[in-house]
Every structure is written in C-alpha cells, then in structure tokens.
Design a protein around this motif. Structure first.
Motif, short mmCIF file in Angstrom:
data_model
loop_
_atom_site.label_atom_id
_atom_site.label_comp_id
_atom_site.label_asym_id
_atom_site.label_seq_id
_atom_site.Cartn_x
_atom_site.Cartn_y
_atom_site.Cartn_z
N THR A 162 12.90 -2.29 -3.97
CA THR A 162 13.30 -0.89 -3.79
C THR A 162 14.70 -0.69 -4.37
OG1 THR A 162 12.10 -1.00 -1.69
CG2 THR A 162 13.40 0.98 -2.10
N LEU A 205 16.06 5.34 2.08
CA LEU A 205 15.90 3.94 1.66
C LEU A 205 17.25 3.29 1.37
CD1 LEU A 205 12.71 4.32 -0.55
CD2 LEU A 205 12.90 3.20 1.69
N TRP A 243 9.04 2.81 3.69
CA TRP A 243 8.60 2.52 2.31
C TRP A 243 7.21 3.08 2.09
CZ3 TRP A 243 5.16 0.31 -0.97
CH2 TRP A 243 5.61 -0.10 -2.22
N GLN A 244 6.31 2.85 3.03
CA GLN A 244 4.94 3.33 2.88
C GLN A 244 4.88 4.85 2.88
OE1 GLN A 244 2.71 1.41 6.00
NE2 GLN A 244 2.34 -0.42 4.77
N SER A 274 7.15 6.86 1.92
CA SER A 274 7.89 7.39 0.78
C SER A 274 7.27 7.07 -0.57
CB SER A 274 9.33 6.82 0.78
OG SER A 274 9.97 7.04 1.99
N GLU A 275 6.42 6.06 -0.62
CA GLU A 275 5.95 5.51 -1.89
C GLU A 275 5.38 6.55 -2.86
OE1 GLU A 275 3.54 3.66 -4.85
OE2 GLU A 275 2.73 4.82 -3.19
N PRO A 276 4.64 7.57 -2.39
CA PRO A 276 4.12 8.56 -3.34
C PRO A 276 5.20 9.33 -4.10
CG PRO A 276 2.93 8.69 -1.26
CD PRO A 276 4.11 7.80 -1.03
N PHE A 316 8.22 7.95 -5.07
CA PHE A 316 9.20 7.01 -5.62
C PHE A 316 9.70 7.39 -7.02
CE2 PHE A 316 8.62 2.75 -3.17
CZ PHE A 316 9.10 3.37 -2.04
N GLU A 317 8.78 7.74 -7.91
CA GLU A 317 9.17 7.91 -9.31
C GLU A 317 10.28 8.95 -9.48
OE1 GLU A 317 7.24 8.89 -13.71
OE2 GLU A 317 5.95 8.79 -11.94
N THR A 373 11.36 -0.68 -9.10
CA THR A 373 11.02 -2.02 -8.63
C THR A 373 11.29 -3.02 -9.74
OG1 THR A 373 9.31 -1.21 -7.13
CG2 THR A 373 9.16 -3.51 -7.79
#
Length: 307
Positions: free
Chosen positions: A44, A67, A253-254, A256-258, A260-261, A267
C-alpha cells in the motif's frame, strides 16, 4: 471492602497486579507487527493524488488519508511498544475503527449522494472549528491570524447554510440524533455493528475521561498497595492495540481497494505472496488479543483468584 471469592471482582482494589496476561509475548508481537508493516508499506504505497480526481469523488481523499494514517499509526505503535509506552496506542484503534465504518458506509452510496453528504459534513466540521476558535480567542487575535471580521461573518453564514443542508439530508436518510449521523448508525449502515459494539465504547475510554477506565487502570497487591502502572496490564493493552491495528488495516484495505487507482494507492510489483506468507503466518500464530482479559475479573486458569 473485601469481596467474596465466588463473585466477580469489579473493584480496582481487588485486582491482582501479578496476574498472567497475553501481553507476555509483547516483544514477539511487536517484531511481527513491524515485519507486517514493512510488507504493508510495499502493498500500500500512498502517493499524491490529482486534485481534479478528488473534486469528483471525495472518497478518494478519505482512502488516501485513512491508509496513510493507519500505516503511521502502526509504526508509532511499534515505536511506543519498544519504549514501554505501547499501552498508549489504544488511542489509535478508535480512528482505524471509524475508517472501516465510514469508508464502508460511503462506499455503499451512489457517487452523487456520497459527494453531497461528504461535502456537507466536511464544511460543517471546518466552519465549526474556525468559529469555535473565534469564540475562544476573540476577533482581535483572529485578525492577527489574518482572519478579517467580514471573512468570519461569511463563515458564520456558511455554517448556517450547511446546517440546513445537513437537516435535509438527515430527513432523506432518517438517521437518529442531531445534525450529523451517529457512529452507531454509520456502523449499522456499513454492516459493522458487531465490530462497533465491541470496540467503539472501549476505545472511547482511551480518549475521554471514564470512571470505568480509571478503575480498570488500578491494580491491587496482597500487600495492600495500589498501582496504576501494572506492567502486565500495560503489556496487554499494547498487545491489544498492535493486534487491532493490523486487523483494522486489513479491513480498511478491503473496503478501499476499489478506489485505489484514483486514490493514488500503488503496490510494489515485486511483492509476492511468498513475501507475505511468513509474516501472516507469524501473526496468525500469535492469535487474537481480547479487549478484556480475564485477569481484570480476578479469573485464572484454575478458577477465581483466592479460591
């Protein structure tokens, strides 16, 4: 007053400071969390975002802040634990818990609805803080800080407008209480009510005055002395904080993951599961740390203390 050995101990003067605690392996857990942090920082990588992207979706800023703060909180918890101050890290758990709740909630909203509520809540917090400062220090001091009366009066008007907006949104969602949604309501909407019930009130006690927490911090000794610096209990709190910070980071993290970009979360492409597996196995082997340890109730593996 002495309490019957058949009854649970609620008074701080009856808790023994020599009880066994899962914090006994604090050094090992601290090392494991530090190893996890090194992996998490590669998994992350938090970078700077594009301003235009954030204006289109405020959740991106929330993800980036959450994060980054959680990585910093884990690092701070490790540093504090190595200085025998890890018990103070329980204060970090509250913020991480609310990251899970609020990101989960906003992630379920349509973008337009999310933008409207997020902006209103943000404007309310900003205006309230500035006007509280004005009320406390006065306009003369505020002028020395570059705030003109006209600017401050405009912020006052803005706050009133935001209150009207928040009340309209409240009518739409029907949350209970005041102008802002309650944490319990947010947790319910996010599907995190069980986690909220477990951690929220307990972590509040680490931040606010609490008679219960004060009693909890007092540990007695058969010699009749009282200490608020039980090494075993402080180690337990430190271990609890380290454990929860790792777990809440994973949930954040889970959630937020959608996003991330566009939230500028990258990563390290060289990171493999082979790098992560030993660290995860190490943490798993250490197990969960309970919020309330049985020794707080004078319970031992052989039954109540004094039996």
């Amino acid at each position: 007053m002495a309490q019957s050995s058949s009854s649970p101990s609620l008074g701080s003067d009856e808790k023994r400071s020599d009880a066994t605690d899962p914090g006994d392996n604090l050094g090992e857990r601290t090392d494991a969390v530090e190893a996890f942090l090194q992996v998490a920082q590669r998994l992350t990588a938090v970078d700077d975002m594009q301003w235009a992207d954030v204006m289109d979706d405020y959740r991106l800023l929330a993800v980036n802040v959450a994060l980054r703060r959680q990585l910093e909180s884990m690092r701070a918890a490790v540093v504090l634990a190595r200085q025998d101050l890890g018990h103070l890290s329980v204060a970090f758990v509250r913020a991480s818990l609310e990251d899970v709740m609020y990101l989960g909630f906003f992630g379920k909203l349509a973008l337009e609805d999310s933008q409207r509520l997020f902006r209103a809540m943000g404007d309310w917090d900003a205006a309230r803080s500035l006007l509280a400062q004005r009320a406390y220090v006065g306009d003369e001091v505020m002028a020395q800080l570059w705030y003109t009366p006209d600017f401050l009066n405009a912020v006052q008007l803005k706050r009133d407008e935001v209150r009207v907006e928040l009340r309209a949104i409240k009518a739409q969602y029907r949350w209970p209480g005041g102008d802002l949604p309650t944490s319990a309501w947010i947790a319910e909407q996010a599907g995190e009510r069980d986690l909220y019930d477990y951690l929220h009130a307990a972590t509040s006690r680490a931040l606010h005055f609490s008679a219960g927490e004060i009693i909890r911090r007092g540990w007695g000794h058969p010699a009749g002395k009282m200490t608020t610096a039980s090494a075993a209990f402080q180690a337990h709190l430190a271990a609890f904080a380290l454990d929860q910070l790792v777990r809440l980071f994973g949930e954040t993290w889970q959630a937020s993951e959608p996003l991330f970009e566009n939230a500028a979360i990258g990563t390290d492409d060289s990171l493999t599961f082979a790098d992560m597996e030993p660290v995860l196995n190490r943490l798993t082997a250490l197990g969960k740390v309970p919020l309330v340890h049985a020794s707080e109730w004078n319970l031992t593996p052989d039954g109540p203390l004094g039996n």
